[in-house]
Design a protein around this motif. Sequence first.
Motif, short mmCIF file in Angstrom:
data_model
loop_
_atom_site.label_atom_id
_atom_site.label_comp_id
_atom_site.label_asym_id
_atom_site.label_seq_id
_atom_site.Cartn_x
_atom_site.Cartn_y
_atom_site.Cartn_z
N VAL A 258 0.84 -1.20 0.00
CA VAL A 258 0.00 0.00 0.00
C VAL A 258 0.87 1.25 0.00
O VAL A 258 1.88 1.32 0.70
N ASP A 259 0.49 2.26 -0.78
CA ASP A 259 1.09 3.58 -0.70
C ASP A 259 0.35 4.32 0.42
O ASP A 259 -0.72 4.90 0.20
N CYS A 300 -5.03 4.41 2.36
CA CYS A 300 -4.86 5.32 1.22
C CYS A 300 -5.72 6.57 1.35
O CYS A 300 -5.93 7.28 0.37
N ARG A 329 -0.74 -3.83 -5.66
CA ARG A 329 -0.35 -2.67 -4.85
C ARG A 329 -1.50 -1.67 -4.87
O ARG A 329 -2.02 -1.32 -5.93
N THR A 331 -3.02 2.01 -4.31
CA THR A 331 -2.64 3.43 -4.30
C THR A 331 -3.92 4.27 -4.28
O THR A 331 -5.03 3.73 -4.40
N ARG A 332 -3.78 5.57 -4.16
CA ARG A 332 -4.96 6.43 -4.18
C ARG A 332 -5.64 6.41 -5.54
O ARG A 332 -6.82 6.72 -5.67
N GLU A 333 -4.90 6.04 -6.58
CA GLU A 333 -5.47 6.00 -7.92
C GLU A 333 -6.10 4.66 -8.27
O GLU A 333 -6.80 4.53 -9.26
N THR A 336 -2.58 -1.53 -8.70
CA THR A 336 -1.66 -1.87 -9.80
C THR A 336 -1.08 -3.25 -9.59
O THR A 336 -1.19 -3.83 -8.50
#
Length: 338
Positions: A258-259, A300, A329, A331-333, A336
Amino acid sequence: MGQSGVDGNRVDPRERGRDRRADVVCLGESLAVFVPDGHQARRYLLTVGGAESNVACHLARAGLPVRWVGAVGADDLGEAVLAHLRSFGVDVTDVRIDPERPTGLYVKEPHADGSRMRYYRRGSAASALGPDLLAALDLSATRLVHLTGITAALSPSCHALSRAALAPRSGGHLVSFDVNWRPVLWRDQDARVLTELANAADVVFVGEDEAEALWGTGDPERVRELLPAPTTLVVKQGARGATLVEGDALVFQPALAVDVVEPVGAGDAFAAGFLAATLAGAEPTRRLRAGHLLAAATLCSHEDVAEPLPADLVADLLAADETTWAAARVTREGVTGR
């Protein structure tokens, strides 16, 4: 992103509230929260937090009938807390409105290594709760009662409430207990109480770091020796994953990459995802993954109760093989690597 349950099924908001039964009852304190306005320095936005009510909001959004039971003051912050919970479909019918004590609150202060929390909850409405609260509740249709170690630390009467909720039960419902170790709250109290409370629950969540601080070990098997009674023990091991200990089974499930934007609330999200999957009868790996997926969405976000990942993505990852899971993974977007 739409609302989704742990099995990937969408929830029709129009169906909420039609059945007054509560599959889950969450007991504890919900607080007003002031968070920094990212667009203007020294300006704060009002939101709502609290471990048990965070879990309630996640479970209600997953489609489960949920009641949050606690207390707020007869003030604007109390109204904000109730409005927030209602917006998620949480039943607040049994919440007590205290005419004398205020709604508790905390402030997230930005810091170089993440947010710092300042709590203003001494003498709050929730701190006056006691065992009589349970006597007034109808738990006949309840499948699960959830509480945390935070409540027991608020006051002697809240400690008594926690003990009552975890006392031998005749109604047939499960009780889940998230240790939620808060050193500041236990500064002048005996934290060994948490061992007794956790050992009286059916499902226990504890962070590896919490277990290390309380018991000198974060190893799941050694923690199990200290807590032999619960049917299910989950040791959360941060970014590495989580281990479930149940009967003779010891199951580890890696967390998703996770970012991270903000860690606050991720533990509550994990508990909610795991509990929803447990009530759905899921097997151990799927229960752990459901927890990781909801926690990843919260990590996130700056919100304590973030939007879940899209339902189709949740369904795919719950059923993914180990290689696909490890490659994903968040991310906020989006996600991926799948």
